[in-house]
Design a protein around this motif. Sequence first.
Motif, PDB file in Angstrom:
ATOM      1  N   ILE A 129       0.856  -1.181   0.000  1.00 17.96           N
ATOM      2  CA  ILE A 129       0.000   0.000   0.000  1.00 17.96           C
ATOM      3  C   ILE A 129       0.889   1.226   0.000  1.00 17.96           C
ATOM      4  CG2 ILE A 129      -1.486   1.437   1.474  1.00 17.96           C
ATOM      5  CD1 ILE A 129      -3.157  -0.911   2.111  1.00 17.96           C
ATOM      6  N   ARG A 130       0.587   2.118  -0.933  1.00 17.05           N
ATOM      7  CA  ARG A 130       1.249   3.425  -0.969  1.00 17.05           C
ATOM      8  C   ARG A 130       0.282   4.452  -0.388  1.00 17.05           C
ATOM      9  NH1 ARG A 130       2.619   4.255  -6.479  1.00 17.05           N
ATOM     10  NH2 ARG A 130       0.518   5.092  -6.796  1.00 17.05           N
TER      11      ARG A 130
ATOM     12  N   SER B 209       4.226   0.459   2.276  1.00 20.98           N
ATOM     13  CA  SER B 209       4.126  -0.603   3.286  1.00 20.98           C
ATOM     14  C   SER B 209       3.858  -1.928   2.594  1.00 20.98           C
ATOM     15  CB  SER B 209       2.991  -0.308   4.263  1.00 20.98           C
ATOM     16  OG  SER B 209       3.145   0.956   4.876  1.00 20.98           O
ATOM     17  N   SER B 210       4.588  -2.966   2.983  1.00 21.03           N
ATOM     18  CA  SER B 210       4.354  -4.308   2.458  1.00 21.03           C
ATOM     19  C   SER B 210       3.222  -4.963   3.236  1.00 21.03           C
ATOM     20  CB  SER B 210       5.618  -5.158   2.570  1.00 21.03           C
ATOM     21  OG  SER B 210       6.645  -4.615   1.754  1.00 21.03           O
TER      22      SER B 210
ATOM     23  N   PHE C 211      -0.903  -0.449   7.554  1.00 19.39           N
ATOM     24  CA  PHE C 211       0.114   0.236   6.751  1.00 19.39           C
ATOM     25  C   PHE C 211       0.524   1.503   7.492  1.00 19.39           C
ATOM     26  CE2 PHE C 211      -4.030   1.766   5.608  1.00 19.39           C
ATOM     27  CZ  PHE C 211      -3.876   3.140   5.560  1.00 19.39           C
ATOM     28  N   SER C 212       1.592   2.117   7.039  1.00 19.63           N
ATOM     29  CA  SER C 212       2.082   3.347   7.652  1.00 19.63           C
ATOM     30  C   SER C 212       1.717   4.555   6.804  1.00 19.63           C
ATOM     31  CB  SER C 212       3.608   3.292   7.817  1.00 19.63           C
ATOM     32  OG  SER C 212       3.997   2.237   8.674  1.00 19.63           O
ATOM     33  N   PHE C 213       1.516   5.694   7.470  1.00 23.68           N
ATOM     34  CA  PHE C 213       1.364   6.958   6.756  1.00 23.68           C
ATOM     35  C   PHE C 213       2.022   8.075   7.556  1.00 23.68           C
ATOM     36  CE2 PHE C 213      -2.364   6.964   9.497  1.00 23.68           C
ATOM     37  CZ  PHE C 213      -2.513   8.296   9.878  1.00 23.68           C
ATOM     38  N   ASN C 214       2.396   9.125   6.859  1.00 26.26           N
ATOM     39  CA  ASN C 214       3.095  10.263   7.460  1.00 26.26           C
ATOM     40  C   ASN C 214       2.113  11.419   7.594  1.00 26.26           C
ATOM     41  OD1 ASN C 214       4.710  12.490   8.076  1.00 26.26           O
ATOM     42  ND2 ASN C 214       6.435  11.749   6.833  1.00 26.26           N
ATOM     43  N   GLY C 215       1.762  11.753   8.835  1.00 23.91           N
ATOM     44  CA  GLY C 215       0.818  12.839   9.073  1.00 23.91           C
ATOM     45  C   GLY C 215       1.457  14.105   9.583  1.00 23.91           C
ATOM     46  N   SER C 216       2.774  14.213   9.455  1.00 25.47           N
ATOM     47  CA  SER C 216       3.480  15.337  10.078  1.00 25.47           C
ATOM     48  C   SER C 216       3.175  16.685   9.431  1.00 25.47           C
ATOM     49  CB  SER C 216       4.994  15.082  10.036  1.00 25.47           C
ATOM     50  OG  SER C 216       5.445  14.936   8.691  1.00 25.47           O
ATOM     51  N   SER C 217       2.651  16.682   8.198  1.00 23.93           N
ATOM     52  CA  SER C 217       2.337  17.950   7.527  1.00 23.93           C
ATOM     53  C   SER C 217       0.858  18.313   7.632  1.00 23.93           C
ATOM     54  CB  SER C 217       2.734  17.866   6.040  1.00 23.93           C
ATOM     55  OG  SER C 217       4.121  17.692   5.900  1.00 23.93           O
TER      56      SER C 217
ATOM     57  N   LEU D  71      -4.805   6.127  -0.854  1.00 24.28           N
ATOM     58  CA  LEU D  71      -4.230   4.794  -0.729  1.00 24.28           C
ATOM     59  C   LEU D  71      -4.236   4.108  -2.084  1.00 24.28           C
ATOM     60  CD1 LEU D  71      -6.037   3.551   2.522  1.00 24.28           C
ATOM     61  CD2 LEU D  71      -3.863   4.788   2.333  1.00 24.28           C
ATOM     62  N   SER D  72      -3.108   3.540  -2.461  1.00 24.95           N
ATOM     63  CA  SER D  72      -3.000   2.764  -3.702  1.00 24.95           C
ATOM     64  C   SER D  72      -2.558   1.356  -3.344  1.00 24.95           C
ATOM     65  CB  SER D  72      -1.986   3.404  -4.651  1.00 24.95           C
ATOM     66  OG  SER D  72      -2.395   4.705  -5.023  1.00 24.95           O
ATOM     67  N   LEU D  73      -3.331   0.369  -3.781  1.00 23.79           N
ATOM     68  CA  LEU D  73      -2.980  -1.034  -3.578  1.00 23.79           C
ATOM     69  C   LEU D  73      -2.179  -1.504  -4.781  1.00 23.79           C
ATOM     70  CD1 LEU D  73      -3.292  -3.670  -1.901  1.00 23.79           C
ATOM     71  CD2 LEU D  73      -5.373  -4.122  -3.230  1.00 23.79           C
ATOM     72  N   LEU D  74      -0.965  -1.983  -4.543  1.00 24.52           N
ATOM     73  CA  LEU D  74      -0.045  -2.363  -5.616  1.00 24.52           C
ATOM     74  C   LEU D  74       0.342  -3.830  -5.495  1.00 24.52           C
ATOM     75  CD1 LEU D  74       2.410   0.678  -5.231  1.00 24.52           C
ATOM     76  CD2 LEU D  74       0.391   0.553  -6.711  1.00 24.52           C
ATOM     77  N   GLN D  75       0.547  -4.455  -6.649  1.00 24.01           N
ATOM     78  CA  GLN D  75       1.109  -5.805  -6.693  1.00 24.01           C
ATOM     79  C   GLN D  75       2.231  -5.812  -7.720  1.00 24.01           C
ATOM     80  OE1 GLN D  75      -1.236  -9.131  -8.304  1.00 24.01           O
ATOM     81  NE2 GLN D  75      -0.597 -10.367  -6.539  1.00 24.01           N
TER      82      GLN D  75
END
Length: 493
Positions: free
Chosen positions: A181-182, A192-193, A207-213, A224-228
């Motif tokens: 997941i991106r 995140s894998s 999954f992880s995300f950056n909320g600092s901004s 969120l993008s689900l990737l394979q």
Amino acid sequence: TGLSLNAGSKYGREALYTDILAHGLYTGNLAAPKDGQVIGQNDRGMDIKWTQVAADTANRFRTWGGGGNYLYFTYTSDKAQVALLNIQGNSSVYVNGEMHAGDPYRMGFMNIPVRLRKGNNDLYVRGQGIVARLTFPAKPILLSVEDPTVPYIVKGKENGNLKAAVVVINTSAKPLKNLQIRSSLAGKTMMSSLPVIPAYSTRKVYFSFNGSSAVDKGMNDCLLSLLQNGKELDQKTLKVESTEASDKYSNTFVSNIDGSLQYYSVAPKKGQQEDGAALFFSVHGAGVEAIGQAKAYQSKDWGNLVTPTNRRPRGFNWEDWGRLDALEVLALAKKEFKPNPQHIYLTGHSMGGHGTWFLGATYPDKWAAIAPCAGYPTLKTYGSADGLIPDSSNSHTGRILLRASNQSDVPKLATNYKQLGVYILHGDDDRTVSVDYARQMKQQLAAFHPNFSYYEYPGGSHWYGDHSVDWQPIFDYFKWHKIAPDADVNTID
């Protein structure tokens, strides 16, 4: 339209459940239902009969019979295919003989991949007042954000590596591997894998995300993008809330129990945070989220209030895994807030009231005082409004199971409350949890407890507003109690 039947099944206050329809499905002896068809007799000698039923204008099938009611539907498919089945108000469903979980609290997010065969498909739904739908997704792999586990972005705290969870739906015949997941929020991206998603299943993944901004108060869009293997399979937007440190908020954590992402909520202390304040631990009832529990309280000026979640709103009884959930969050709360170890208190409402009785009796060394509100003393009474506790069975196996449940039968452990303060709060017109339970515990405590307190709220139903839990006399009572230092304990029962 469909067919309805009151199977006379017993899933309530029984040591052993009985279900003539489920038994017929299991043995293969259940005939195809027809209007007017009799499949047996109930324990009163009355025919168990299929009758035709139609949905009302709200598309709800209003039938009666409690936990023993079944609805039968058929679906004719022009080919073998996979669909997503969503039913609200059911305890379980059999699709072509295969059992699936239900959505008894009507949350609406239970989307189950089911395999349909070409031609006729049979659905037996246990429940009443249900709403059901079949959908056919355009893509075999989907992200669902209907049931997220999401932390708040709290101003002033570390927000660079927060964790959330969403559901991946796999309607394909193969396990999904090499997924990622991106996450993208306010210009910050993280990868995140993910673990393997089995065929024909759903799995909640974190999954992880950056909320600092994104520290300004309000709602934020996290893409969120689900990737394979680098290829995008699906994309969804997740809402994430930013708030002030003085407001109610939720934290997420990876549980050491099973590696899943869980959360707890906080009603922070008024004013400046400081070590040595009190800690109030409040356990929620059935169908209640921890953040909803926290928001029912006004912040206190002498301590922080923490509300754990017992495997989400349905895992309600605070026993088994729920007991471990409570202990895990209690440890996290102690680490985060560093409370005065002599000023830790336990309370809860409804099934959280049972959780208060149970956790108080099971771990009496951890609390200075407890306050069960509208609670069942023992899990064996869940679903009972008459104040009666089942204690016998006609079956030898049933008697074994009842004895095995004694660990939740807190009246048998009541002397463990002797060292605690106990405040009992109950509405005197509670039609969901009989006030007789509170009166029974009052009578039992009166025989030995030195300073318990008891109050029946006049005209109070099961929930009569936030003061059903945020009752000022409870917190006044808490303030009078503390855990005695070991050196001051000279008597052991």
